[in-house]
Design a protein around this motif. Structure first.
Motif, PDB file in Angstrom:
ATOM      1  N   SER A  20       0.829  -1.208   0.000  1.00  0.00           N
ATOM      2  CA  SER A  20       0.000   0.000   0.000  1.00  0.00           C
ATOM      3  C   SER A  20       0.862   1.257   0.000  1.00  0.00           C
ATOM      4  CB  SER A  20      -0.926   0.010   1.227  1.00  0.00           C
ATOM      5  OG  SER A  20      -1.762  -1.122   1.249  1.00  0.00           O
ATOM      6  N   GLN A  22       3.368   3.973  -0.996  1.00  0.00           N
ATOM      7  CA  GLN A  22       3.834   4.465  -2.290  1.00  0.00           C
ATOM      8  C   GLN A  22       4.699   5.708  -2.118  1.00  0.00           C
ATOM      9  OE1 GLN A  22       0.483   4.941  -4.944  1.00  0.00           O
ATOM     10  NE2 GLN A  22      -0.298   2.905  -4.509  1.00  0.00           N
ATOM     11  N   PRO A  24       8.260   7.288  -2.720  1.00  0.00           N
ATOM     12  CA  PRO A  24       9.423   7.006  -3.576  1.00  0.00           C
ATOM     13  C   PRO A  24      10.697   6.705  -2.797  1.00  0.00           C
ATOM     14  CG  PRO A  24       8.222   8.929  -4.371  1.00  0.00           C
ATOM     15  CD  PRO A  24       7.627   8.575  -3.044  1.00  0.00           C
ATOM     16  N   GLY A  27      10.813   3.027  -1.879  1.00  0.00           N
ATOM     17  CA  GLY A  27      10.428   2.062  -2.903  1.00  0.00           C
ATOM     18  C   GLY A  27      11.286   0.814  -2.919  1.00  0.00           C
ATOM     19  N   SER A  30      11.111  -1.162   0.377  1.00  0.00           N
ATOM     20  CA  SER A  30       9.818  -1.841   0.496  1.00  0.00           C
ATOM     21  C   SER A  30       9.785  -3.129  -0.315  1.00  0.00           C
ATOM     22  CB  SER A  30       8.697  -0.902   0.037  1.00  0.00           C
ATOM     23  OG  SER A  30       7.463  -1.576  -0.007  1.00  0.00           O
ATOM     24  N   THR A 139      -0.120   7.175  -0.151  1.00  0.00           N
ATOM     25  CA  THR A 139      -0.214   6.642  -1.505  1.00  0.00           C
ATOM     26  C   THR A 139       0.406   7.647  -2.477  1.00  0.00           C
ATOM     27  OG1 THR A 139      -2.389   7.631  -1.971  1.00  0.00           O
ATOM     28  CG2 THR A 139      -2.360   5.487  -0.860  1.00  0.00           C
ATOM     29  N   GLY A 140       0.252   7.384  -3.787  1.00  0.00           N
ATOM     30  CA  GLY A 140       0.889   8.246  -4.769  1.00  0.00           C
ATOM     31  C   GLY A 140      -0.034   9.179  -5.512  1.00  0.00           C
ATOM     32  N   SER A 141      -1.361   9.010  -5.357  1.00  0.00           N
ATOM     33  CA  SER A 141      -2.301   9.845  -6.095  1.00  0.00           C
ATOM     34  C   SER A 141      -3.661   9.783  -5.423  1.00  0.00           C
ATOM     35  CB  SER A 141      -2.418   9.377  -7.545  1.00  0.00           C
ATOM     36  OG  SER A 141      -3.011   8.086  -7.600  1.00  0.00           O
ATOM     37  N   ALA A 144      -5.282   6.411  -6.137  1.00  0.00           N
ATOM     38  CA  ALA A 144      -4.726   5.361  -5.280  1.00  0.00           C
ATOM     39  C   ALA A 144      -5.265   5.490  -3.857  1.00  0.00           C
ATOM     40  CB  ALA A 144      -3.201   5.449  -5.273  1.00  0.00           C
ATOM     41  N   GLN A 148      -7.525   2.736  -1.871  1.00  0.00           N
ATOM     42  CA  GLN A 148      -7.144   2.261  -0.547  1.00  0.00           C
ATOM     43  C   GLN A 148      -8.267   2.502   0.460  1.00  0.00           C
ATOM     44  OE1 GLN A 148      -4.296   0.646   0.220  1.00  0.00           O
ATOM     45  NE2 GLN A 148      -4.936   0.378   2.343  1.00  0.00           N
ATOM     46  N   THR A 305       4.101   5.178 -14.758  1.00  0.00           N
ATOM     47  CA  THR A 305       2.998   5.734 -13.968  1.00  0.00           C
ATOM     48  C   THR A 305       1.710   5.820 -14.763  1.00  0.00           C
ATOM     49  OG1 THR A 305       3.581   7.999 -14.595  1.00  0.00           O
ATOM     50  CG2 THR A 305       4.645   7.093 -12.635  1.00  0.00           C
ATOM     51  N   ALA A 374       0.790  -4.705  -5.808  1.00  0.00           N
ATOM     52  CA  ALA A 374      -0.447  -3.995  -5.483  1.00  0.00           C
ATOM     53  C   ALA A 374      -1.307  -4.877  -4.590  1.00  0.00           C
ATOM     54  CB  ALA A 374      -1.204  -3.629  -6.756  1.00  0.00           C
TER      55      ALA A 374
END
Length: 412
Positions: A20, A22, A24, A27, A30, A139-141, A144, A148, A305, A374
């Motif tokens: 979950s 995100q 950077p 990364g 993880s 998260t990244g966006s 996302a 979640q 992306t 994911a």
């Protein structure tokens, strides 16, 4: 010894949380942590891992094809790398589902989602939306974060419906449900919000129907099919109404934020290589004229992306109609098994996984639903295992599951 006895749960919690995440800056760490945790689980129970491959290989056909596409890909190194990541993620979902009961899997997923969304609540990170910046947590966006939040709210509601779980887990589920809805509203992701609401209503309805005998559930299913068949002729009018609702009420772009343009491009690309496609992730990450055209069309410089915002078209481009047929066929078989399971031996947990698979199947027409590293990929492949799970079936044939502490017990 306790850690070894509950190693699948510990690994599952870690993987759920890390997939979950995100950020950077974390990364690489993880990914290495996920691979290390899974490796530890495999080394501790090698016979179980082998049995997962032997028994459940049909569920892994599409990820295997993604990795094999290296041999005909326009960008072999990308197809090998991301195909291996996809296969790893799918295998982890299937393997954890074999080692844990549906109820256990659901509770561990709830705990990981709760920790993640509480930490997201304290995060100052913001992301762009149509009107203004919105919170995106860890998260990244915004999409996302919406996904979640939708997962957190639905798994929390399912946990609240489960009997014989501890008071602490119920409190966690209630808080997770509230925070999940907070982010669903704040993230301004209409798809996630609608999916979350429909998922919760469907869970409540099917939970109520579980009280009926099997023949009663079957009768209602047949009645539903009899009603839906004539209504299917009204599908064009319904789609037109949905389009008007999206554009007029929800103020969405008539092209669905450029999705329809991407879909046309995907259809054209798939028609050129209909059999096995261009190779997994080769189009968006490559530097061919087609890839360059897509980058200019979308204004994207990093293909990692972006995607076609339609999972079936994405597979058709990457893996051809062979890959799309395998994916759609696997999903159809799992959904039919899930319906049979609901009629004959339903439980809250298995109903949750069935509805999750169904919602992902529907969302696949407007978004990417399965991919490397994911959480929804894990849940997708776990749902494939649980759709065929028989009542009172051992969690793993290689070694009986450890006795469950009282706080973990949940009846089917």
């Amino acid at each position: 010894m306790i850690l070894l006895a509950y190693l699948p749960e510990v690994v599952a919690f870690s993987v759920f949380f890390l997939m979950s995440l995100q950020l950077p800056e974390f990364g690489t760490v993880s990914i290495l942590a996920q691979i290390g945790a899974t490796g530890l689980l495999i080394l501790s129970r090698p016979a179980d891992a082998l049995q997962t491959l032997v028994r459940w290989w049909p569920l892994l056909l599409v990820p295997v094809l993604a990795m094999l596409s290296t041999f005909w890909s326009d960008l072999p190194e990308a197809s090998l790398r991301y195909g291996a990541q996809y296969l790893f993620t799918a295998f982890v979902g299937v393997h954890l589902a074999r080692l844990m009961s549906p109820q256990r899997f659901l509770i561990v997923l709830l705990l990981a989602a709760f920790v993640f969304i509480v930490l997201s609540l304290g995060s100052p990170r913001m992301g762009p939306s149509f009107h203004h910046s919105v919170p995106i947590g860890l998260t990244g966006s915004k999409n996302a974060m919406g996904t979640q939040a939708m997962l957190t709210a639905s798994v929390a509601f399912a946990a609240l419906l489960m009997p014989n779980i501890s008071r602490a887990v119920r409190w966690i589920a209630a808080l997770a449900l509230l925070i999940g809805f907070y982010f669903l509203v704040r993230a301004e992701s209409a798809t996630a919000l609608v999916t979350g609401l429909v998922m919760i209503m469907a869970l409540a309805g099917l939970w109520y129907l579980q009280r009926l005998p099997a023949n009663g559930r079957l009768s209602l299913l047949l009645v539903g099919l009899i009603i839906l068949v004539p209504l299917s002729f009204l599908l064009p009018e319904a789609l037109a109404w949905v389009e008007r609702f999206m554009t007029d009420t929800l103020d969405k772009d008539p092209t669905l934020t450029g999705r329809t343009i991407l879909w046309a491009a995907a259809d054209e690309l798939a028609a050129r290589r209909p059999f096995l496609g261009y190779g997994y992730q080769a189009i968006w990450l490559g530097d061919s004229p087609d890839s360059t055209g897509l980058h200019r069309l979308t204004g994207m410089t990093d293909g990692r992306t972006f995607h076609f915002h339609n999972h079936y078209r994405q597979i058709a481009v990457d893996l051809g109609y062979v890959g799309m047929t395998l994916f759609a066929g696997t999903m159809l078989v799992v959904l039919l098994a899930g319906i049979r399971q609901f009629v004959l031996r339903p439980s809250v947990a298995t109903t949750f996984f069935f509805l999750t698979m169904l919602s992902l199947a529907l969302r696949g027409s407007i978004d990417l639903i399965v991919g490397p590293f994911a959480v929804q990929t894990l849940v997708f492949y776990a749902a494939g295992v649980y759709a065929f799970k028989r009542a009172k079936e051992p969690v793993t044939a290689a070694r009986p599951a450890p006795a469950q502490p009282r706080r973990w017990r949940a009846s089917a």
